[in-house]
Motif scaffolding. Structure first.
Motif, PDB file in Angstrom:
ATOM      1  N   TYR A  63      54.352 -10.763  64.011  1.00  0.00           N
ATOM      2  CA  TYR A  63      52.955 -10.887  63.647  1.00  0.00           C
ATOM      3  C   TYR A  63      52.262  -9.557  63.813  1.00  0.00           C
ATOM      4  O   TYR A  63      52.714  -8.681  64.538  1.00  0.00           O
ATOM      5  CB  TYR A  63      52.249 -11.999  64.436  1.00  0.00           C
ATOM      6  CG  TYR A  63      51.994 -11.702  65.895  1.00  0.00           C
ATOM      7  CD1 TYR A  63      50.818 -11.076  66.313  1.00  0.00           C
ATOM      8  CD2 TYR A  63      52.913 -12.057  66.857  1.00  0.00           C
ATOM      9  CE1 TYR A  63      50.579 -10.807  67.644  1.00  0.00           C
ATOM     10  CE2 TYR A  63      52.680 -11.808  68.189  1.00  0.00           C
ATOM     11  CZ  TYR A  63      51.507 -11.177  68.584  1.00  0.00           C
ATOM     12  OH  TYR A  63      51.290 -10.927  69.903  1.00  0.00           O
ATOM     13  N   PHE A  64      51.172  -9.426  63.077  1.00  0.00           N
ATOM     14  CA  PHE A  64      50.390  -8.199  63.088  1.00  0.00           C
ATOM     15  C   PHE A  64      49.002  -8.513  63.599  1.00  0.00           C
ATOM     16  O   PHE A  64      48.366  -9.465  63.147  1.00  0.00           O
ATOM     17  CB  PHE A  64      50.319  -7.606  61.675  1.00  0.00           C
ATOM     18  CG  PHE A  64      51.676  -7.317  61.096  1.00  0.00           C
ATOM     19  CD1 PHE A  64      52.345  -6.161  61.440  1.00  0.00           C
ATOM     20  CD2 PHE A  64      52.300  -8.212  60.238  1.00  0.00           C
ATOM     21  CE1 PHE A  64      53.608  -5.892  60.926  1.00  0.00           C
ATOM     22  CE2 PHE A  64      53.554  -7.960  59.717  1.00  0.00           C
ATOM     23  CZ  PHE A  64      54.212  -6.797  60.063  1.00  0.00           C
ATOM     24  N   GLU A  65      48.538  -7.714  64.537  1.00  0.00           N
ATOM     25  CA  GLU A  65      47.189  -7.889  65.059  1.00  0.00           C
ATOM     26  C   GLU A  65      46.187  -7.280  64.082  1.00  0.00           C
ATOM     27  O   GLU A  65      46.383  -6.163  63.598  1.00  0.00           O
ATOM     28  CB  GLU A  65      47.062  -7.208  66.415  1.00  0.00           C
ATOM     29  CG  GLU A  65      45.716  -7.420  67.061  1.00  0.00           C
ATOM     30  CD  GLU A  65      45.637  -6.810  68.440  1.00  0.00           C
ATOM     31  OE1 GLU A  65      44.679  -6.058  68.692  1.00  0.00           O
ATOM     32  OE2 GLU A  65      46.532  -7.066  69.269  1.00  0.00           O
ATOM     33  N   VAL A  66      45.142  -8.038  63.764  1.00  0.00           N
ATOM     34  CA  VAL A  66      44.097  -7.578  62.847  1.00  0.00           C
ATOM     35  C   VAL A  66      42.742  -7.712  63.525  1.00  0.00           C
ATOM     36  O   VAL A  66      42.587  -8.476  64.484  1.00  0.00           O
ATOM     37  CB  VAL A  66      44.120  -8.382  61.525  1.00  0.00           C
ATOM     38  CG1 VAL A  66      45.448  -8.192  60.793  1.00  0.00           C
ATOM     39  CG2 VAL A  66      43.860  -9.866  61.766  1.00  0.00           C
ATOM     40  N   THR A  67      41.769  -6.975  63.033  1.00  0.00           N
ATOM     41  CA  THR A  67      40.422  -7.067  63.590  1.00  0.00           C
ATOM     42  C   THR A  67      39.572  -8.103  62.872  1.00  0.00           C
ATOM     43  O   THR A  67      38.562  -8.543  63.409  1.00  0.00           O
ATOM     44  CB  THR A  67      39.704  -5.702  63.547  1.00  0.00           C
ATOM     45  OG1 THR A  67      39.692  -5.238  62.197  1.00  0.00           O
ATOM     46  CG2 THR A  67      40.407  -4.689  64.440  1.00  0.00           C
ATOM     47  N   ASN A  68      39.976  -8.485  61.640  1.00  0.00           N
ATOM     48  CA  ASN A  68      39.227  -9.486  60.881  1.00  0.00           C
ATOM     49  C   ASN A  68      40.218 -10.403  60.164  1.00  0.00           C
ATOM     50  O   ASN A  68      40.760 -10.045  59.114  1.00  0.00           O
ATOM     51  CB  ASN A  68      38.284  -8.799  59.885  1.00  0.00           C
ATOM     52  CG  ASN A  68      37.378  -9.774  59.175  1.00  0.00           C
ATOM     53  OD1 ASN A  68      37.808 -10.849  58.747  1.00  0.00           O
ATOM     54  ND2 ASN A  68      36.120  -9.404  59.022  1.00  0.00           N
ATOM     55  N   PHE A  69      40.443 -11.566  60.736  1.00  0.00           N
ATOM     56  CA  PHE A  69      41.431 -12.503  60.210  1.00  0.00           C
ATOM     57  C   PHE A  69      41.113 -12.888  58.769  1.00  0.00           C
ATOM     58  O   PHE A  69      41.969 -12.813  57.898  1.00  0.00           O
ATOM     59  CB  PHE A  69      41.488 -13.754  61.093  1.00  0.00           C
ATOM     60  CG  PHE A  69      42.500 -14.760  60.661  1.00  0.00           C
ATOM     61  CD1 PHE A  69      43.792 -14.703  61.156  1.00  0.00           C
ATOM     62  CD2 PHE A  69      42.174 -15.760  59.764  1.00  0.00           C
ATOM     63  CE1 PHE A  69      44.742 -15.631  60.759  1.00  0.00           C
ATOM     64  CE2 PHE A  69      43.117 -16.691  59.363  1.00  0.00           C
ATOM     65  CZ  PHE A  69      44.401 -16.627  59.856  1.00  0.00           C
ATOM     66  N   ASP A  70      39.880 -13.322  58.517  1.00  0.00           N
ATOM     67  CA  ASP A  70      39.507 -13.812  57.188  1.00  0.00           C
ATOM     68  C   ASP A  70      39.660 -12.739  56.116  1.00  0.00           C
ATOM     69  O   ASP A  70      40.183 -12.997  55.029  1.00  0.00           O
ATOM     70  CB  ASP A  70      38.082 -14.364  57.201  1.00  0.00           C
ATOM     71  CG  ASP A  70      37.960 -15.607  58.083  1.00  0.00           C
ATOM     72  OD1 ASP A  70      38.965 -16.340  58.230  1.00  0.00           O
ATOM     73  OD2 ASP A  70      36.867 -15.834  58.617  1.00  0.00           O
ATOM     74  N   ALA A  71      39.232 -11.520  56.418  1.00  0.00           N
ATOM     75  CA  ALA A  71      39.351 -10.428  55.447  1.00  0.00           C
ATOM     76  C   ALA A  71      40.819 -10.076  55.210  1.00  0.00           C
ATOM     77  O   ALA A  71      41.217  -9.787  54.075  1.00  0.00           O
ATOM     78  CB  ALA A  71      38.580  -9.201  55.930  1.00  0.00           C
ATOM     79  N   SER A  72      41.633 -10.139  56.247  1.00  0.00           N
ATOM     80  CA  SER A  72      43.056  -9.820  56.111  1.00  0.00           C
ATOM     81  C   SER A  72      43.781 -10.859  55.265  1.00  0.00           C
ATOM     82  O   SER A  72      44.610 -10.520  54.416  1.00  0.00           O
ATOM     83  CB  SER A  72      43.712  -9.711  57.489  1.00  0.00           C
ATOM     84  OG  SER A  72      43.130  -8.647  58.219  1.00  0.00           O
TER      85      SER A  72
END
Length: 86
Positions: free
Chosen positions: A32-41
């Motif tokens: 998995y990849f950590e993102v700062t904005n789930f919805d945008a990703s």
């Protein structure tokens, strides 16, 4: 139940999360990849031909979800909870 984070020193190196049977997900090790904005990703991945699978707000962890790439490869993205401030 929440998310268990594995660390090497102070650096996050992995984690474990208990899937619930009704989610229909087979337990397995996944990248998995950590993102700062789930919805945008998720929106970006879908715009590039991917498909969103299940997602959940994991207790004490944040939001995590599955994305299928156009060739059927599976990966997860995770947006951790914001650190508590005092």
């Amino acid at each position: 139940q929440g998310y268990t984070l594995f660390k090497v020193g102070e650096r996050s190196a992995g984690g474990a999360f208990q899937f619930e049977p009704e989610w229909g997900v087979t337990p397995a090790w996944q990248v998995y990849f950590e993102v700062t904005n789930f919805d945008a990703s998720v929106a970006r991945a879908c715009a590039l031909g991917g498909q969103q699978g299940f997602w959940r707000d994991a207790p004490n962890a944040g939001r995590i979800g599955v994305v299928l790439d156009p060739s059927g490869g599976l990966f997860l993205i995770a947006q951790p909870l914001a650190p508590a401030t005092s």
